[in-house]
Motif scaffolding. Structure first.
Motif, mmCIF file in Angstrom:
data_model
loop_
_atom_site.group_PDB
_atom_site.id
_atom_site.type_symbol
_atom_site.label_atom_id
_atom_site.label_comp_id
_atom_site.label_asym_id
_atom_site.label_seq_id
_atom_site.Cartn_x
_atom_site.Cartn_y
_atom_site.Cartn_z
ATOM 1 N N ALA A 21 0.891 -1.194 0.101
ATOM 2 C CA ALA A 21 0.131 -0.016 0.134
ATOM 3 C C ALA A 21 0.884 1.315 -0.013
ATOM 4 O O ALA A 21 1.935 1.102 0.428
ATOM 5 N N VAL A 22 0.340 2.318 -0.796
ATOM 6 C CA VAL A 22 1.040 3.684 -0.522
ATOM 7 C C VAL A 22 -0.025 4.572 -0.024
ATOM 8 O O VAL A 22 -1.117 4.726 -0.442
ATOM 9 N N ILE A 23 0.694 5.524 0.736
ATOM 10 C CA ILE A 23 -0.254 6.630 1.316
ATOM 11 C C ILE A 23 -0.136 8.015 0.277
ATOM 12 O O ILE A 23 1.230 8.407 0.310
ATOM 13 N N LEU A 24 -0.989 8.413 -0.039
ATOM 14 C CA LEU A 24 -0.784 9.955 -0.739
ATOM 15 C C LEU A 24 -1.534 10.890 0.359
ATOM 16 O O LEU A 24 -2.678 10.591 0.866
ATOM 17 N N ALA A 25 -0.954 11.879 0.553
ATOM 18 C CA ALA A 25 -1.540 12.797 1.371
ATOM 19 C C ALA A 25 -1.591 14.270 0.969
ATOM 20 O O ALA A 25 -0.575 14.679 0.278
ATOM 21 N N HIS A 26 -2.561 15.004 1.232
ATOM 22 C CA HIS A 26 -2.593 16.290 0.779
ATOM 23 C C HIS A 26 -2.144 17.236 1.851
ATOM 24 O O HIS A 26 -1.960 17.012 3.192
ATOM 25 N N LYS A 56 -0.785 -2.187 -4.933
ATOM 26 C CA LYS A 56 -1.950 -2.749 -4.872
ATOM 27 C C LYS A 56 -2.945 -1.954 -4.286
ATOM 28 O O LYS A 56 -4.472 -1.899 -4.648
ATOM 29 N N ILE A 57 -2.773 -1.099 -3.113
ATOM 30 C CA ILE A 57 -3.589 -0.485 -2.425
ATOM 31 C C ILE A 57 -3.261 1.335 -2.323
ATOM 32 O O ILE A 57 -2.114 1.374 -2.184
ATOM 33 N N ILE A 58 -4.109 2.173 -2.680
ATOM 34 C CA ILE A 58 -3.834 3.568 -2.225
ATOM 35 C C ILE A 58 -4.673 3.895 -1.147
ATOM 36 O O ILE A 58 -5.874 3.818 -1.185
ATOM 37 N N LEU A 59 -3.939 4.595 -0.242
ATOM 38 C CA LEU A 59 -4.728 4.987 0.954
ATOM 39 C C LEU A 59 -4.598 6.592 0.662
ATOM 40 O O LEU A 59 -3.535 7.062 0.574
ATOM 41 N N PHE A 60 -5.827 7.408 0.763
ATOM 42 C CA PHE A 60 -5.827 8.524 0.404
ATOM 43 C C PHE A 60 -6.197 9.188 1.635
ATOM 44 O O PHE A 60 -7.177 9.052 2.328
ATOM 45 N N ALA A 61 -4.955 9.914 2.207
ATOM 46 C CA ALA A 61 -5.304 10.643 3.214
ATOM 47 C C ALA A 61 -5.588 12.138 2.988
ATOM 48 O O ALA A 61 -4.514 13.022 2.745
ATOM 49 N N GLY A 62 -6.768 12.350 2.802
ATOM 50 C CA GLY A 62 -7.243 13.593 2.421
ATOM 51 C C GLY A 62 -8.880 13.899 2.342
ATOM 52 O O GLY A 62 -9.334 12.668 3.281
#
Ligand code: 13P
Length: 312
Positions: A21-26, A56-62
């Motif tokens: 998983a990767v975390i994208l954050a605003h 496989k997984i995008i966790l969106f911190a936003g």
């Protein structure tokens, strides 16, 4: 508390590896959430990243529309949102059904929508834009072509002023955080800090943008502060950006502009602060809550975002 945060951060790092998983954050999320992000950015950079990412997984911190945008662009990946209640007053101000009725009044208009919209509104849109590229997007459209610009009346008004286009109809929406900035408070701060440059997000009212030394997206503001010779900046956008500013430019001073009646001395988006280390852990452990979209709407929305990305 600090110890607890460290344990949560360690657990997040472990889960990211285990689950690919990767975390994208605003930039508007809290500093501790930004610290666990693999990619931190503004709406444009995060949309592009979501499309390119190998995981496989995008966790969106936003907020919700950002995670939805990631799912539109990455339908084969699992897109998680730690707190689905994290909304956006702009996206909520533009209901897809009402927007379809509004659009029907202007059959010859092309629709440009800010990414701060639901997938339903994106599906009714010809070209999306963000605050980084709204000017370029509008300028890419022939001058004689009338446009509907939604949902932010302030960003729309700002672009209308820059381009001098009278053939732009604006949807009447606004961001509750940016609308609240007070010109009087900025003028007071400017008296206290006469050498400070005023940096403003284009979702602010025209009266506030009028006193800015620079108007731009969160990424644009960060870049301006880095390049400017000035060492003091009055920051007129959501306060989450301050942590990245201080990290990037530790020798410069950033003064948050408060809205009228502020008690905390700055202006925060309650929705962005709904993402926490705790709910990121729970979301990764359970692979839920997940964003799911119906395919015809997703496909229609995708076209409007790809149209945006293709404008260089
Ligand atoms: P940016 O385009 O600067 O990321 O703005 C995002 C946003 O939602 C502002 O309210």
């Amino acid at each position: 508390m600090v110890e607890n945060s460290q344990a949560l951060i360690a657990r997040i790092e472990q889960l990211k590896k285990e689950k690919n998983a990767v975390i994208l954050a605003h930039y508007y999320t809290t500093a501790d959430v930004q610290a666990v992000a693999d990619f931190l950015g503004d709406s444009l950079a995060l949309s592009v990243k979501a499309k390119e990412i190998d995981a496989k997984i995008i966790l969106f911190a936003g907020v919700h529309f950002m995670a939805e945008t990631a799912k539109v662009l990455s339908p084969d990946k699992k897109v998680l949102i730690p707190n689905p209640e994290a909304g956006c007053s702009l996206a909520e101000s533009c209901d897809a059904e009402k927007f379809a009725a509004f659009k029907a009044n202007y059959p010859n208009h092309l629709v440009v929508s800010y990414v701060n919209t639901t997938v339903g509104v994106k599906a009714l849109t010809d070209i999306c834009c963000t605050s980084s590229n709204a000017l370029q997007v509008v300028q890419s459209i022939p001058a004689e072509q009338p446009i509907i610009f939604a949902p932010d009346r302030n960003l729309g008004g700002y672009i209308k002023k820059l381009t001098g286009r009278d053939n732009m109809v604006l949807w009447d929406g606004a961001c509750h955080v940016h609308e609240e900035f007070s010109l009087d408070k900025i003028v007071e701060l400017k008296k206290e800090w006469p050498n400070a440059k005023v940096v403003v997000h284009p979702e602010c009212k025209a009266t506030v943008a009028a006193v800015a030394d620079y108007v731009g997206s969160t990424a644009g503001i960060l870049e301006y502060c880095g390049k400017s010779e000035a060492t003091e900046f009055i920051v007129v956008t959501e306060a989450g950006i301050l942590s990245e500013m201080k990290k990037k430019y530790p020798k410069k001073r950033f003064i948050p502009a408060p809205p009228l009646g502020s008690t905390c001395g700055c202006n925060e988006c309650k929705y962005m602060k709904m993402v926490t280390l705790e709910n990121i852990v729970s979301c990764l452990e359970n692979s839920s809550p997940e964003i799911t979209l119906d395919e015809p709407t997703r496909k229609a929305a995708e076209r409007s975002i790809l149209n945006m990305i293709s404008i260089k």
